[in-house]
Design an enzyme around this catalytic site. Structure first.
Site, PDB file in Angstrom:
ATOM      1  CG  ASP A   1       0.065  -5.727  35.194  1.00  0.00           C
ATOM      2  OD1 ASP A   1      -0.870  -6.506  34.922  1.00  0.00           O
ATOM      3  OD2 ASP A   1       1.149  -6.119  35.698  1.00  0.00           O
TER       4      ASP A   1
ATOM      5  CE1 TYR B   1      -4.900 -17.295  43.682  1.00  0.00           C
ATOM      6  CE2 TYR B   1      -6.437 -19.143  43.766  1.00  0.00           C
ATOM      7  CZ  TYR B   1      -5.954 -18.007  43.126  1.00  0.00           C
ATOM      8  OH  TYR B   1      -6.523 -17.586  41.945  1.00  0.00           O
TER       9      TYR B   1
ATOM     10  CE  LYS C   1      -7.791 -14.987  43.812  1.00  0.00           C
ATOM     11  NZ  LYS C   1      -7.947 -13.730  43.066  1.00  0.00           N
TER      12      LYS C   1
END
Ligand SMILES: NC(=O)c1ccc[n+]([C@@H]2O[C@H](COP(=O)([O-])OP(=O)(O)OC[C@H]3O[C@@H](n4cnc5c(N)ncnc54)[C@H](O)[C@@H]3O)[C@@H](O)[C@H]2O)c1
Length: 337
Positions: free
Chosen positions: A129, A243, A247
């Site tokens: 991360d 987005y 996706k």
């Protein structure tokens, strides 16, 4: 003799609390304080009171027991006595024993739940991360399990290299979970910086890291990859243009990979989450995009990240041995609306 209402525990669902004469005003009070409308509260119906309190940043310690006692005439009943318990994670001991599993986005939300479950099921987890401090918290929380925190940006070539170096020669599985949201902007409002950021993380991040990992899996003749998509990978009404397009690209990558690397024993699948209780929030949302989406939103319950981890770890494990190229909606049924 008047019948006693059933006992409530911190793990009873909010739906159960709302049906209880003493539980209902307590839950409504919390919702009011949090500025939640009736629809938002209904979305949380399958979550427990504990989930709700744990997701509240300023909740004082001991609040769950205090509210449970208030609802049960001063008593804190055990889960065995209580009614309407929420779903709880069931660990499969040793399912990832001897396996090295890379999990991106491991400092928060779904990635954190995947890293945690995989480690508690015996895996060596390379937890990736940007957020170094939260990765360290994860490592401390899972003391006694194998967590290798790697602070890296998956959008950079150096980031991908650092992850593969930390993993070592053997990489059994890769969970591409890290992702960022857009601002719900429809195409005529999309700004280049948002478009670039969303594609950099959600698409190029997956491409770069997976490309770096594949040679190890090809050499080993086995591997499992899970790409986290979204409801927005299945329809046009879940998010903004950037987005949604990113996706859909995740689905394309999943299918291409599943086809190309099947001869190497590498399986690639995707999970498409519906609404999940995580840190992911849109900011400065497009008014037009928000209004269009609100009109379409399915009235379905929000899930806890552990429920997503249950589907993702299934696809990372040998339990899904015959599954390759699947796009698994994990959304309480939203995709059939
Ligand atoms: N929460 C939802 O309702 C929901 C719904 C559908 C899909 N998803 C998808 O699930 C995935 C996980 O989201 P979440 O809800 O847990 O979000 P989250 O914001 O809680 O966690 C995402 C994590 O990814 C990390 N990250 C972001 N960019 C990174 C980068 N460049 N390099 C390394 N790490 C990076 C963040 O620091 C964060 O810790 C995302 O792919 C998201 O699109 C979430």
């Amino acid at each position: 003799m008047t019948e006693q209402p059933p006992a409530l525990s911190g793990n009873s669902t909010l739906a159960t609390w709302l049906q209880h004469p003493a539980g209902e005003p307590i839950v409504r009070g919390i919702a009011e304080q949090a500025g939640m409308d009736e629809r938002a509260l209904a979305g949380l119906r399958n979550l427990s009171l504990r989930h709700l309190v744990e997701a509240s940043p300023n909740a004082p310690e001991g609040l769950v027991d205090q509210l449970v006692a208030q609802a049960n005439g001063g008593r804190v009943p055990s889960d065995d006595e209580a009614t309407g318990l929420a779903w709880a994670e069931q660990i499969t001991p040793g399912r990832f024993a001897g396996r090295t599993v890379i999990v991106t986005g491991a400092a928060s939300g779904i990635g954190r739940a995947v890293a945690s479950r995989t480690a508690r099921e015996g895996g060596r987890v390379i937890a990736v991360d940007l957020a170094a401090e939260r990765l360290e918290e994860l490592r401390e929380e899972l003391a006694g399990h194998e967590i290798v925190p790697v602070t890296a940006d998956i959008t950079s070539a150096e980031g991908a290299e650092a992850v593969v170096a930390a993993a070592g020669e053997r990489i059994d599985a890769l969970a591409n979970v890290a992702g960022v949201m857009d601002d719900f902007a429809p195409l005529h409002e999309v700004q280049d910086p948002m478009l670039e950021k969303v594609f950099a993380v959600n698409v190029f991040g997956i491409v770069r890291l997976t490309r770096a990992v594949l040679p190890r899996m090809m050499d080993a003749g086995r591997g499992a990859i899970v790409n986290v998509a979204s409801e927005a990978a299945l329809r046009g009404s879940s998010s903004g243009a950037a987005y949604t397009a990113s996706k859909h690209a995740v689905v394309g990558l999943t299918k291409s990979n599943a086809f190309m690397y099947e001869p190497y024993g590498i399986r690639t699948n995707s999970v498409a989450p519906g609404g999940t209780l995580t840190g992911m929030r849109p900011t400065n949302t497009s008014e037009y995009g928000q209004q269009r989406m609100d009109a379409q939103r399915a009235d379905l319950p929000i899930a806890v990240p552990q429920a997503l981890a249950a589907s993702i770890t299934f696809l990372l494990s040998d339990d899904s041995v015959n599954v390759n190229g699947a796009i698994l909606p994990c959304d309480g049924g939203e995709s059939v609306y």
